[in-house]
Structure formats: structure tokens, C-alpha cells
Design a protein around this motif. Structure first.
Motif, PDB file in Angstrom:
ATOM      1  N   ASP A  40       0.864  -1.182   0.000  1.00 43.42           N
ATOM      2  CA  ASP A  40       0.000   0.000   0.000  1.00 43.42           C
ATOM      3  C   ASP A  40       0.900   1.232   0.000  1.00 43.42           C
ATOM      4  OD1 ASP A  40      -1.723   2.135   0.585  1.00 43.42           O
ATOM      5  OD2 ASP A  40      -3.104   0.802   1.645  1.00 43.42           O
ATOM      6  N   SER A  41       0.793   2.044  -1.032  1.00 45.74           N
ATOM      7  CA  SER A  41       1.672   3.210  -1.163  1.00 45.74           C
ATOM      8  C   SER A  41       1.459   4.217  -0.044  1.00 45.74           C
ATOM      9  CB  SER A  41       1.440   3.884  -2.520  1.00 45.74           C
ATOM     10  OG  SER A  41       0.082   4.289  -2.651  1.00 45.74           O
ATOM     11  N   ASN A  42       0.284   4.200   0.586  1.00 43.42           N
ATOM     12  CA  ASN A  42       0.013   5.151   1.661  1.00 43.42           C
ATOM     13  C   ASN A  42       0.836   4.853   2.915  1.00 43.42           C
ATOM     14  OD1 ASN A  42      -1.970   6.573   0.183  1.00 43.42           O
ATOM     15  ND2 ASN A  42      -3.488   4.981   0.685  1.00 43.42           N
ATOM     16  N   LEU A 240      12.492 -12.173 -17.180  1.00 40.17           N
ATOM     17  CA  LEU A 240      11.187 -12.623 -17.655  1.00 40.17           C
ATOM     18  C   LEU A 240      10.114 -11.577 -17.391  1.00 40.17           C
ATOM     19  CD1 LEU A 240      11.209 -16.349 -16.464  1.00 40.17           C
ATOM     20  CD2 LEU A 240      11.644 -15.482 -18.765  1.00 40.17           C
ATOM     21  N   ARG A 241      10.115 -11.048 -16.178  1.00 39.04           N
ATOM     22  CA  ARG A 241       9.118 -10.048 -15.802  1.00 39.04           C
ATOM     23  C   ARG A 241       9.623  -9.307 -14.574  1.00 39.04           C
ATOM     24  NH1 ARG A 241       7.402 -15.081 -15.051  1.00 39.04           N
ATOM     25  NH2 ARG A 241       7.018 -15.857 -12.930  1.00 39.04           N
ATOM     26  N   VAL A 242       8.987  -8.202 -14.294  1.00 41.65           N
ATOM     27  CA  VAL A 242       9.358  -7.366 -13.159  1.00 41.65           C
ATOM     28  C   VAL A 242       8.116  -7.093 -12.328  1.00 41.65           C
ATOM     29  CG1 VAL A 242      10.278  -5.146 -12.420  1.00 41.65           C
ATOM     30  CG2 VAL A 242      11.270  -6.303 -14.400  1.00 41.65           C
ATOM     31  N   LYS A 243       8.232  -7.296 -11.020  1.00 37.46           N
ATOM     32  CA  LYS A 243       7.147  -6.986 -10.099  1.00 37.46           C
ATOM     33  C   LYS A 243       7.552  -5.799  -9.245  1.00 37.46           C
ATOM     34  CE  LYS A 243       4.412 -11.160  -9.359  1.00 37.46           C
ATOM     35  NZ  LYS A 243       3.864 -12.077  -8.334  1.00 37.46           N
ATOM     36  N   THR A 244       6.609  -4.919  -8.991  1.00 39.68           N
ATOM     37  CA  THR A 244       6.867  -3.747  -8.165  1.00 39.68           C
ATOM     38  C   THR A 244       5.979  -3.803  -6.932  1.00 39.68           C
ATOM     39  OG1 THR A 244       7.426  -2.439 -10.113  1.00 39.68           O
ATOM     40  CG2 THR A 244       6.913  -1.242  -8.097  1.00 39.68           C
ATOM     41  N   ILE A 245       6.600  -3.724  -5.756  1.00 38.30           N
ATOM     42  CA  ILE A 245       5.886  -3.823  -4.487  1.00 38.30           C
ATOM     43  C   ILE A 245       6.202  -2.586  -3.653  1.00 38.30           C
ATOM     44  CG2 ILE A 245       5.511  -5.196  -2.403  1.00 38.30           C
ATOM     45  CD1 ILE A 245       4.696  -6.680  -4.855  1.00 38.30           C
ATOM     46  N   HIS A 246       5.188  -1.985  -3.071  1.00 35.66           N
ATOM     47  CA  HIS A 246       5.393  -0.884  -2.132  1.00 35.66           C
ATOM     48  C   HIS A 246       5.717  -1.474  -0.762  1.00 35.66           C
ATOM     49  CE1 HIS A 246       3.997   2.255  -4.885  1.00 35.66           C
ATOM     50  NE2 HIS A 246       3.053   1.400  -5.273  1.00 35.66           N
ATOM     51  N   ILE A 247       6.818  -1.038  -0.180  1.00 35.89           N
ATOM     52  CA  ILE A 247       7.271  -1.624   1.082  1.00 35.89           C
ATOM     53  C   ILE A 247       7.531  -0.542   2.113  1.00 35.89           C
ATOM     54  CG2 ILE A 247       8.304  -3.654   0.000  1.00 35.89           C
ATOM     55  CD1 ILE A 247      11.024  -2.261   0.315  1.00 35.89           C
ATOM     56  N   SER A 248       7.505  -0.964   3.367  1.00 32.98           N
ATOM     57  CA  SER A 248       7.857  -0.095   4.489  1.00 32.98           C
ATOM     58  C   SER A 248       9.200  -0.568   5.033  1.00 32.98           C
ATOM     59  CB  SER A 248       6.785  -0.169   5.579  1.00 32.98           C
ATOM     60  OG  SER A 248       7.221   0.484   6.758  1.00 32.98           O
ATOM     61  N   SER A 249      10.224   0.249   4.904  1.00 27.33           N
ATOM     62  CA  SER A 249      11.558  -0.173   5.332  1.00 27.33           C
ATOM     63  C   SER A 249      11.637  -0.463   6.827  1.00 27.33           C
ATOM     64  CB  SER A 249      12.597   0.868   4.924  1.00 27.33           C
ATOM     65  OG  SER A 249      12.255   2.145   5.411  1.00 27.33           O
TER      66      SER A 249
END
Length: 646
Positions: A40-42, A240-249
Motif C-alpha cells: 500500500d503506497s500510503n 522474464l518479468r518485473v514486479k513492483t511492491i510498495h514496502i515499508s523499510s
């Protein structure tokens, strides 16, 4: 109260919720549930870019398509074989390339400018544009042609930020590309497993926007960047493909030392927003489940193969809480010999983790219990791998006739699996030899150990001498040595649950052939004899013939009450006859000296036994009473003297 100066995001900081007691079953390791913040980008401060590259040829995910532990194990074995095959091939290519680099190294250091140019006529054809500090010497012409031919096959594709294309020891060549390319480093070493093994340590790249498009080359004589010495980086696998995940460090750093170090190394890169991880396709599902666990403390994986994949990913990214969680779930599932052996065959980095220790301990206990009576499953145990045999032989409850039988089995297994003497000596000296409890072997067998060629002579001398010293110790000292080893890995001085009780034997040749045999029985062992049980001693020898003692709970001659009896028997060997004088004695209070109880003589034939039905001339209840004269510190001490009649 917790130290206010403690780093809350350091995974080494002890969290109260992680240390909570009383939790049962494979529940969450922490009360914190941040599932709402996952991707969640928020609630995120960084972007995790996951680049997924193909697996090795003809391999697939461990968990993908695997419906059982057997499928997972077979797939992993196939992957290892493919990895070894590719590794051998790459080693040969690298050796050829290394010979070429010896001459190319000096030429690469003469380059002053390097970039890639398109032909003026257009199209996609490109060439290297090189400028050198000086002209070539005559003896460098052949090497220069080879060098130019080599680099022409290494033209990068696309544009984007400068990236390392290759390095020759003290010089790094950076090229300007027309699109961002994804590279992987290939160490120029003899061991190629570092980059063909899909179970390698995790690698992360923190990226930033391109800051310039100028070409750059380290000046001649400048020291190369650390870690790039002798590296050859190139586009070795397509994404093959790229996944983008919003993370909290903070959340990831609190769960994983890997991410903690990645986000707090103090370098400028640690402040960048985008982080890139590269994984194989077989790791994708496990990594996504792992990331979700770091937020929610739960997993979607429910089968053993899928949990093993997550366990491997958790080890790779150092998420100990997830490793503990997977370990608990796997332990709660029904275990088989195949799954137990698989748990013991996990990579060493996983096996050494404290979080997985309960799982490996459970696997060892399962195998030890399954093959407790090794004589019934000898063929199966002979086919076990080394880790399985170690688990079986480490057990104190192993039911074998004597330690002599363990020694014979170990030799048979080692000769079957390690036909080469050098390999056999190594595995016996470093692994299996430590599981043989030489102090409980008979002196007759210890003599054979000294002449056994399968063991290193120095080792055999050491273990036999140690065994003889132990046998010479008084019983209280032997018990003390056994107690000291109770918490150690190897129990050299701990007695197993032998089917035949160990004895001490003193032999004499003159003036007549004679032996004195000592047999000790614990109160617990004697209580198990009631009402009609018997226990046998290990065999001992006199005049080339094998004998044994047997203690019985039987009725007296008038069949009026139960009593303790002691008998002497000769092992059956054809129709041999043997005349022997014998005497039974036992230690008794208050003097605690041996007192003679019965004397006799007998001419033995094969399989016959002789003795006394009521050795102490008292009922069984009086013999077992708390104030019995014959139990000293909970042990009854028996002695038999045998002399060959002239």
C-alpha cells in the motif's frame, strides 16, 4: 524499561512480543499485524522492484507442481545435478578465458577513452570506439587482435545509466548504453557454484535515476573499486518479468538483518527510494509469501513443498521468525522417512540456523525411533544416506545386541557407500567413528579394531586406549563420565539399551586358563524381570569358546515363590564339549565385598547352560526390597569365575 537509545529497527533488538511465553502451536511470532499496509503506497516509503529471471534449463520451482515431499526431493536432486553440470562447463570456459586475460590485461590498461557508436549509415549495427595511450609494440600485435575480437562480442544493448561491462584487475571500463541493461557479476574463480547455484545469498541493488550520460574510465594506475577485481559482468540472463511492491523499510528492517543492513548502511544508496532484487522464477511464490509474512505473520503456504520453499527464502533473506514459523508448521505435519531425510539434507546455512534446529531434531528423533531395532531393518538402514545413519547411530535407545554389532554395521555401511579407502577413512574418522562407543565394545573386538585398515592407525590407537582406560575405571567414575556427556553431541561413555548387558572380563593364561567376569544390573532392570523375565550378558571367551551369563526371575525348586537365579551358558558351536569349574559371587552389605554364593563344575556341550535358581536363597520380594543387602547404590554386582578343568 527498554533502553531509550536502542535501535528499534535493529532485528537484534529483543521485541517484547517475540519473547511472549505461553503461545501454543504454530501461531504468530509477534502480536503486531501490519497486513493492511502490505503493498500500500500510503504506508510505504520505498519501492521494491523484483526482477524475475529464468531458472536453470530443465528445472522448475521446488514447490511448483510438487504435490509431495518426494516430488520436492527429486526436483531438488535434479537441480543439484544440473547445477554441477553447468558449473563444470563454466569452469572450463573460465580457464580458457583466464589464459586470454593474461595477455589482455596489459592492453586494457592502455585504453584512454571507450564508448559504443552506431554506424553513420544508421541501423542497429554498433561498434566499440577505443582510444589508446600509445601505439602497440610488435610483440603486442597478436594479443591486440585477439583483444579486439573478444570485446566486439561484448557490445552492450540499449541506453541508460553507466554500468560496469567488464574489468581487468586494476581497470574498470564503464560504457554508456541506450537502455538500462540488467547485469550479473561472474567471479573469475575456480569454483563456479557461486553464480550457478540458485540457493546463493540474496543480492540487492539500490538504484537511482541516471545522473549523467558521459563516458568514464578509471585513470591508468588508479585502484579499482572494491569487489570488482577480476570481475566480468555481462547480461547473462534475460528478465522474464518485473514486479513492483510498495514496502515499508522499518517493517522489513525489524524482521530481517538483510533488509536492515540494506536500508542503514550509511551510504548514499541506502537513501534511495527504489530497491531492486533479482530472483529466479522458482523463488517468486515463496518470496511473495515471505514478504506478506513480514507484515502479517501468516503464510498462505499449507503443503510441505511450499513451506520448504518459503523456508529456503526466509533463510536467504535472514527472516528468522519466518524460519521458526515454517519449522513449527512442518513439525506439526505427519513425518515420513523421506521427509525426515529431506529435512536433514537442507543446505548447511539452513541446518545451522537456530530457528530450524527443532525441525532437524524432530527428524533425527523420527529416524532413531523408526529404526530403533536396527537388526530388523538392517537392509533399509544400509541404504540410508550419511545424515540418516548418523541420526540412527546417535540414539542412546538403539536396540542392538552389543556395541560390537554397531561397529560391524558401520564398517559394512562405509564399505558399501565409500569404496575408496581414502574416502572411507575420512568419513569414519570425521563422522561415523565418533558415533561408535568403543568403551562398551568387548576386548576381543577392540583387538580387531587395532588391525582394521579402514580406520586411520593413529585414530584406532587413540580410541582403543581410551576404551581400555574407561573399562578400568570404578563404576562411580564411569557414571560420572557418562553424566558429563549427557548434554554433548557425541555420547562415547553413555551406555545404550543393549539387548545383551556389557560385562568386564579379566583373563588369565597361567597357571590355568581362567577368566573373571563382572556383570552389573540396575534395580530398574531387575524389576523388569518379574515374573518370568531374563536378561543375557554379552559373550565372553575362554579357551576359544564363547560363554554368556543370564539372570532370571524364576520359581524356586519347590515352585513356592519367585526368586533371583543366575546361569552360565556356552554358545552353540556344533558338538564341542568343554569341562569348566565355575563360581558365582555377589557384593553385599555391609562390607560391600564379593561373597561366594555358589560353586560347581560342568561339562558343557553346545547350547547348554548351568546355574542356580535361587542365588541369594531369599524370595524375590526380599531381594527387591529397599533394605536389600545386594543393591549398592541401586546396582547389584555379580561375579563369575571360570576355569578350564585339566
Amino acid at each position: 524499561m527498554r533502553d531509550s537509545n536502542a535501535d528499534l529497527f535493529d532485528p537484534r533488538t529483543i521485541m517484547d512480543s517475540d519473547c511472549a511465553t505461553g503461545s501454543l502451536g504454530p501461531g504468530p511470532v509477534s502480536d503486531s499485524d501490519f497486513a493492511f499496509a502490505f503493498n500500500d503506497s500510503n504506508f510505504s516509503d520505498r519501492v521494491l522492484r523484483i526482477e524475475i529471471i529464468p531458472d536453470l534449463p530443465e528445472t522448475k520451482s521446488n514447490g511448483d507442481g510438487c504435490t509431495s515431499i518426494a516430488d520436492w526431493a527429486r526436483n531438488r536432486k535434479r537441480r543439484r545435478e544440473d547445477i554441477k553440470k553447468d558449473s563444470d562447463s563454466m569452469k572450463r570456459r573460465r580457464r580458457r578465458r583466464r589464459r586470454c586475460l593474461l595477455s589482455h590485461n596489459s592492453l586494457a590498461q592502455l585504453i584512454s577513452v571507450v564508448n559504443v557508436q552506431h554506424f553513420q549509415g544508421g541501423g542497429n549495427d554498433r561498434v566499440w570506439n577505443l582510444r589508446f595511450f600509445r601505439a602497440f609494440n610488435d610483440w603486442e600485435l597478436a594479443a591486440s587482435f585477439s583483444f579486439l575480437h573478444l570485446i566486439q562480442s561484448r557490445i552492450p544493448r540499449g541506453v541508460g545509466s553507466n554500468s560496469l561491462c567488464w574489468g581487468f584487475n586494476a581497470v574498470d571500463i564503464l560504457v554508456h548504453c541506450e537502455e538500462q541493461i540488467l547485469t550479473c557479476s561472474m567471479p573469475d574463480t575456480e569454483d563456479g557454484e557461486g553464480y550457478v547455484n540458485q540457493d546463493e545469498e540474496a543480492v540487492a541493488m539500490i538504484e537511482e535515476s541516471p545522473s549523467g550520460v558521459g563516458n568514464h574510465l578509471n585513470k591508468h594506475g588508479d585502484e579499482a573499486a572494491p569487489g570488482n577485481d577480476g570481475l566480468w559482468s555481462m547480461d547473462c540472463s534475460a528478465v522474464l518479468r518485473v514486479k513492483t511492491i510498495h514496502i515499508s523499510s522499518p517493517i522489513l528492517a525489524a524482521k530481517s538483518p538483510f533488509f536492515y543492513k540494506l536500508f542503514s548502511n550509511g551510504m548514499r544508496e541506502s537513501e534511495q527510494r527504489q530497491v531492486t532484487l533479482r530472483i529466479h522464477a522458482s523463488e517468486e511464490a515463496a518470496l511473495m509469501d515471505l514478504l506478506n509474512f513480514m507484515y502479517s505473520n501468516t503464510l498462505s503456504a499449507t503443503t510441505s513443498p511450499a513451506l520448504l520453499d518459503v523456508l529456503m527464502a526466509a533463510d536467504k533473506f535472514e527472516v528468522a521468525s519466518c524460519m521458526r514459523y515454517c519449522s513449527r508448521l512442518l513439525r506439526s505435519m505427519p513425518m515420513s522417512c523421506e521427509s525426515a531425510l529431506l529435512y536433514l539434507d537442507l543446505p548447511s546455512s539452513v541446518l545451522m540456523a537456530d530457528a530450524v534446529q527443532p525441525l532437524t531434531d524432530a527428524a533425527k528423533q523420527f529416524l532413531a525411533g523408526r529404526y530403533k531395532d536396527i537388526t530388523k531393518f538392517q537392509d533399509e538402514v544400509l541404504n540410508l544416506p550419511l545424515a540418516g545413519v548418523e541420526a540412527v547411530l546417535s540414539s542412546d535407545d538403539l536396540q542392538v545386541p552389543s556395541e560390537d554389532a554397531v561397529y560391524d554395521f558401520v564398517l559394512k555401511w562405509a564399505r558399501t557407500h565409500y569404496p575408496k579407502l581414502e574416502d572411507r577413512r575420512e568419513v569414519l574418522g570425521l563422522r561415523l567413528g565418533r558415533l561408535i562407543r568403543f568403551p562398551y565394545m568387548t576386548c576381543r573386538k577392540l583387538r580387531k579394531v587395532l588391525t582394521c585398515n579402514d580406520f586411520d592407525p593413529e585414530l584406532t590407537s587413540k580410541v582403543v586406549l581410551e576404551a581400555l582406560f574407561f573399562k578400568a575405571e570404578p563404576p562411580y567414575r564411569q557414571r560420572s563420565l557418562a553424566a558429563d556427556e549427557a548434554s554433548t553431541r557425541y555420547h562415547r561413555f553413555v551406555e545404550r539399551a543393549y539387548k545383551y548387558r556389557p560385562v568386564k572380563v579379566v583373563e588369565f593364561e597361567l597357571p590355568r586358563q581362567q577368566c573373571v567376569v563382572y556383570l552389573d544390573l540396575k534395580r530398574e532392570e531387575c524389576s523388569l524381570l518379574f515374573p518370568t523375565g531374563r536378561v543375557y550378558s554379552q559373550a565372553f571367551h575362554l579357551g576359544g569358546q564363547g560363554f554368556f551369563l543370564s539372570a532370571h526371575c524364576n520359581m524356586d525348586q519347590q515352585s513356592s515363590f519367585h526368586c533371583f537365579g543366575l546361569f552360565l551358558g556356552m554358545q552353540e558351536k556344533g558338538s564341542v564339549t568343554f569341562a569348566v569349574d565355575y563360581e558365582f559371587a555377589a557384593r553385599s552389605k555391609p562390607t560391600e565385598e564379593y561373597v561366594s554364593k555358589y560353586k560347581g563344575n560342568y561339562t558343557f556341550t553346545g547350547g547348554k547352560a548351568v546355574g542356580y535358581r535361587n542365588l541369594f536363597s531369599i524370595p524375590w520380594t526380599a531381594f527387591m526390597a529397599d533394605d536389600s543387602l545386594y543393591f549398592i547404590d541401586g546396582v547389584v554386582h555379580l561375579r563369575a569365575e571360570l576355569t578350564i578343568r585339566q
